[in-house]
Design a protein around this motif. Structure first.
Motif, PDB file in Angstrom:
ATOM      1  N   GLN A 110       0.613  -0.780  -0.070  1.00  0.00           N
ATOM      2  CA  GLN A 110      -0.302   0.074  -0.152  1.00  0.00           C
ATOM      3  C   GLN A 110       1.411   1.167  -0.015  1.00  0.00           C
ATOM      4  N   GLN A 114       0.864   4.271  -2.540  1.00  0.00           N
ATOM      5  CA  GLN A 114       0.987   6.087  -2.939  1.00  0.00           C
ATOM      6  C   GLN A 114       2.482   6.384  -2.896  1.00  0.00           C
ATOM      7  N   ARG A 143      -6.554  -2.630   1.251  1.00  0.00           N
ATOM      8  CA  ARG A 143      -7.629  -1.836  -0.011  1.00  0.00           C
ATOM      9  C   ARG A 143      -6.156  -1.578  -0.990  1.00  0.00           C
ATOM     10  N   TYR A 145      -4.762   1.416  -1.449  1.00  0.00           N
ATOM     11  CA  TYR A 145      -3.466   2.466  -0.798  1.00  0.00           C
ATOM     12  C   TYR A 145      -3.813   2.367   0.824  1.00  0.00           C
ATOM     13  N   ARG A 147      -6.176   1.936   4.336  1.00  0.00           N
ATOM     14  CA  ARG A 147      -7.520   1.232   4.818  1.00  0.00           C
ATOM     15  C   ARG A 147      -7.696   3.131   4.995  1.00  0.00           C
ATOM     16  N   LYS A 149      -8.773   6.117   4.141  1.00  0.00           N
ATOM     17  CA  LYS A 149      -9.186   6.308   2.632  1.00  0.00           C
ATOM     18  C   LYS A 149      -9.573   7.722   2.540  1.00  0.00           C
ATOM     19  N   GLU A 150     -10.164   8.012   3.787  1.00  0.00           N
ATOM     20  CA  GLU A 150     -10.187   9.697   4.216  1.00  0.00           C
ATOM     21  C   GLU A 150      -8.571  10.480   3.747  1.00  0.00           C
ATOM     22  N   TRP A 152      -5.864   9.560   2.646  1.00  0.00           N
ATOM     23  CA  TRP A 152      -5.127   9.541   2.019  1.00  0.00           C
ATOM     24  C   TRP A 152      -5.629  10.069   0.649  1.00  0.00           C
ATOM     25  N   ASN A 153      -6.651  10.210   0.763  1.00  0.00           N
ATOM     26  CA  ASN A 153      -7.864  11.148  -0.251  1.00  0.00           C
ATOM     27  C   ASN A 153      -7.279  12.920   0.137  1.00  0.00           C
ATOM     28  N   GLU A 178      -7.801   4.093  -7.616  1.00  0.00           N
ATOM     29  CA  GLU A 178      -8.342   3.655  -7.357  1.00  0.00           C
ATOM     30  C   GLU A 178      -9.826   2.781  -7.145  1.00  0.00           C
ATOM     31  N   ASP A 185     -12.033  -1.435  -7.121  1.00  0.00           N
ATOM     32  CA  ASP A 185     -10.388  -1.475  -7.264  1.00  0.00           C
ATOM     33  C   ASP A 185     -10.359  -3.245  -8.147  1.00  0.00           C
TER      34      ASP A 185
END
Length: 282
Positions: A110, A114, A143, A145, A147, A149-150, A152-153, A178, A185
């Motif tokens: 992951q 990134q 996943r 990228y 777990r 997710k927020e 990472w975004n 992704e 995905d």
């Protein structure tokens, strides 16, 4: 900054991971071909103006196999913003991207993905570590990228805001995200292709539940137990979950989706990396 300094070649490397015989590779990313420019340590990398992204692993002078898994162009300032290079993830929090807690938020696959969000292959799509051993199982739980997710975004948005890092000359962001329009995905795309709709929906629901449960379990174990013990217990949990998944699939379906037979135990989590940041801090 000139385009020649911004855009470099990214090389994706693998080597068999911590357990001999386990179907898992460690993955990392560099801006140099270690077969052409062999460098013994990160100090040598830094001295030549190159980049080495540790991706929650130790320094590796070369890969095994010797050739890179893949290569493409990378927007170096963008990648540096996403994940700091030439810094050990165990020591430097900025070298962790949003894989804040190794073994709970994700593993090396992951974090390397990134970094590679800032890259492009020949078709303009971001590179990934797909094809490395253990990748499919890793993505099933953590996943593509990670777990978080927020987070990472938010990280992608922040790094893209800089025109040097995320502008039209950069890599990543302009290619495949992704998730596809239907929420798939890499793992879901394979599963949707192989399974009839009803069983795909069952597997997707299991995946969501098991991934969320594993993250919570892993965080608790990492906070309460020594690193090697926590890693061992997380790996046991992973294999228990995979045993449950195997009940839904035929043997051939499982092997196609995960890359190894259902009776093969797997260790996704490196015992040397769990709580390694806490050990170093002490």
């Amino acid at each position: 900054m000139s385009n020649a300094l911004i855009m470099r070649t990214a090389y994706v490397w693998v080597t068999p991971a911590f357990v001999s015989g386990a179907p898992v590779d460690h993955t990392w990313v560099t801006t140099y071909d270690n077969q052409v420019t062999p460098l013994p340590d990160v100090e040598s990398v830094d001295a030549l103006g190159e980049r080495y992204w540790f991706c929650w692993g130790s320094f590796h002078a070369d890969g095994n196999p010797a050739t890179p898994l893949r290569s493409g162009t990378v927007n170096v300032p963008f990648a540096e913003c996403l994940v700091r290079p030439n810094a050990d993830s165990r020591v430097d929090s900025s070298a962790r991207g949003t894989i804040f807690t190794y073994g709970a938020d994700g593993v090396c696959h992951q974090l390397a993905n990134q970094v590679l969000w800032a890259s492009k292959d020949r078709t303009g799509v971001p590179l990934t570590t797909a094809g490395s051993n253990g990748y499919k199982a890793s993505v099933f739980f953590y996943r593509m990228y990670g777990r978080e997710k927020e987070a990472w975004n938010d990280k992608k948005t922040s790094c893209t805001a800089n025109p040097v890092r995320g502008g039209s000359g950069g890599g990543g962001g302009g290619g495949r995200d992704e998730m596809t329009n239907n929420g798939d995905d890499d793992f879901d795309r394979d599963a949707r292709r192989i399974l009839p709709p009803t069983r795909f929906a069952e597997l997707k629901a299991l995946r969501e539940r098991f991934g969320a449960e594993l993250q919570l379990e892993a965080e608790a174990k990492i906070n309460l137990t020594p690193g090697e013990q926590a890693a061992a217990e997380i790996n046991v949990a992973i294999n228990i979950y995979l045993h449950e998944v195997a009940k839904l699939l035929s043997r051939s379906e499982f092997e196609s989706l995960f890359g190894f037979p259902p009776e093969q135990p797997i260790e996704l989590v490196d015992r040397k990396m769990v709580r390694a940041d806490k050990e170093v801090d002490r």
